[in-house]
Design an enzyme around this catalytic site. Sequence first.
Site, PDB file in Angstrom:
ATOM      1  N   ASP A 283      -9.816  -4.568   2.676  1.00 16.60           N
ATOM      2  CA  ASP A 283     -10.205  -3.867   1.450  1.00 16.60           C
ATOM      3  C   ASP A 283     -10.120  -4.815   0.249  1.00 16.60           C
ATOM      4  O   ASP A 283      -9.642  -4.443  -0.813  1.00 16.60           O
ATOM      5  CB  ASP A 283      -9.304  -2.649   1.236  1.00 16.60           C
TER       6      ASP A 283
ATOM      7  N   GLY B   8      -0.555   3.524 -12.279  1.00 18.55           N
ATOM      8  CA  GLY B   8      -1.707   3.472 -11.392  1.00 18.55           C
ATOM      9  C   GLY B   8      -1.756   4.657 -10.452  1.00 18.55           C
ATOM     10  O   GLY B   8      -0.750   5.316 -10.183  1.00 18.55           O
TER      11      GLY B   8
END
Length: 659
Positions: free
Chosen positions: A136, A19
């Site tokens: 978030d 990632g």
Amino acid sequence: MIQIGKIFAGRYRIVKQIGRGGMADVYLAKDLILDGEEVAVKVLRTNYQTDPIAVARFQREARAMADLDHPHIVRITDIGEEDGQQYLAMEYVAGLDLKRYIKEHYPLSNEEAVRIMRQILLAMRLAHTRGIVHRDLKPQNILLTPDGTAKVTDFGIAVAFAETSLTQTNSMLGSVHYLSPEQARGSKATVQSDIYAMGIIFYEMLTGHIPYDGDSAVTIALQHFQNPLPSVIAENSSVPQALENVIIKATAKKLTNRYRSVSEMYVDLSSSLSYNRRNESKLIFDETSKADTKTLPKVSQSTLTSIPKVQAQTEHKSIKNPSQAVTEETYQPQAPKKHRFKMRYLILLASLVLVAASLIWILSRSPATIAIPDVAGQTVAEAKATLKKANFEIGEEKTEASEKVEEGRIIRTDPGAGTGRKEGTKINLVVSSGKQSFQISNYVGRKSSDVIAELKEKKVPDNLIKIEEEESNESEAGTVLKQSLPEGTTYDLSKATQIVLTVAKKATTIQLGNYIGRNSTEVISELKQKKVPENLIKIEEEESSESEPGTIMKQSPGAGTTYDVSKPTQIVLTVAKKVTSVAMPSYIGSSLEFTKNNLIQIVGIKEANIEVVEVTTAPAGSVEGMVVEQSPRAGEKVDLNKTRVKISIYKPKTTSATP
């Protein structure tokens, strides 16, 4: 970038990069201290390692996550620094993030969406009680394990990126789709901001797309506090009103209308699919109040001074007496206050006109923002023509089943009709593939692979086709034995109804029956049908005068034994055969008639093999006609087909009379 194969921080062997976020890279690694257990190692990117704000935020948020021990929150196992690189290690979740899962399975069933959202709410309840606001929340930050367990990750660590680089507008696009109205106005994120984000995520799970989209972060942010939330039920008719009401309340633009806590939302969500709420009315809020509105900042002086100056025109009167003329340095008395006020007002008015004119000129140079026309019900060709006429480009075409919209006609556009978009924006079309139901056929006896392919062609999702295996000796492996929905059932594609197919698999065990008294040929055929190898069926013959030849007299293993056909265990069947030899009975002292009848009818000696002779001598006490000798003797084996039996009958000599 960490080298693959490197041992990082003395304990993590880096396997591969899995990632890349806004400020950190994530690697799959094996923890050498924990016997090679797989972990995810997140490392702050090099260009942020020297930024004290980014480093402090990374460390603070990592410690905050480490305090959150919950089954639905990704567990932090280690925090540290290696060669000046800030890192944290966390449990590795082998699965998909929710964004990708929605893309592959949308729309999720009501039950599945509620289950996942309840898990997210439980995770956030712990975070909020610890004073941590995520800030978030988005599907990309929710991971799903292979068994469907949701785990929340990235508790605000990415916010450090926004704090230290506010000019990176494009980097905010991933989160602005879930941004609360108060955050869009510049207010501080709160618990209710997280609730709003979860409401948007819930909307996406049930419809397959986000409610607000645009070409820039600003456009999307404006929609969050200006545009009403599109109807979930209009997108997914299987959603009950009570469930949509949960989303409406979670995404309310006014904080006073929104859930005050995740616990409140959790309780409401838990009963949303109950029978008692089936007739619930749609929740409608008055969102027109400006109580939550934040005043925008004033225009800075630098902005005002950037407006081009215009020379003011003044009227010059002729000076009759040159001596009265004055230079710039000549003292002039001040005008009256009233006159000065009027001049300032005129100058301000002129400035505002110039600002407005400048803005109009700038906006006229940009593509116009216009509403997307409603093309629902039109053919694809008609819809394309309508959109092109409105100066939009045509995007992708997707198909979706519909009971209401005829096949080949438009169900909706993406973004939706009425949404403001700039000219030239690509508009996706969702086209009807026809009705959402079909008749279930009779699948029993067919190959499961053929049935599955047929169901997929009819748009039944993979996750609703369940295969259960059952051992069978009668049916070929892979054959459908049973089906959960009978033939003729109307299957509604809009409902998450599971189709269960029971499929035959090769049996490895059987129950041995009682084979004694049965014909051996039938039993052998039966065992072969049950996949018992022929070389493991042993036949042993045994003479019997009581059982018909071919009849089983004994078996091993016995009846009721569980027999594993995959193991080389022998089955022994003892089968009767016709008697060919017997022990010779004793007939001494018996009559001839009895002896012959017994030999023929009982022993089985053929009459042709019986010889009768007369003897004149016999033991004392013998009478005429009595058997006094036999051959073979009593107890000797006699072959019924070959041996000749000799019977001696006493016949005394006759003496003639003396004259």
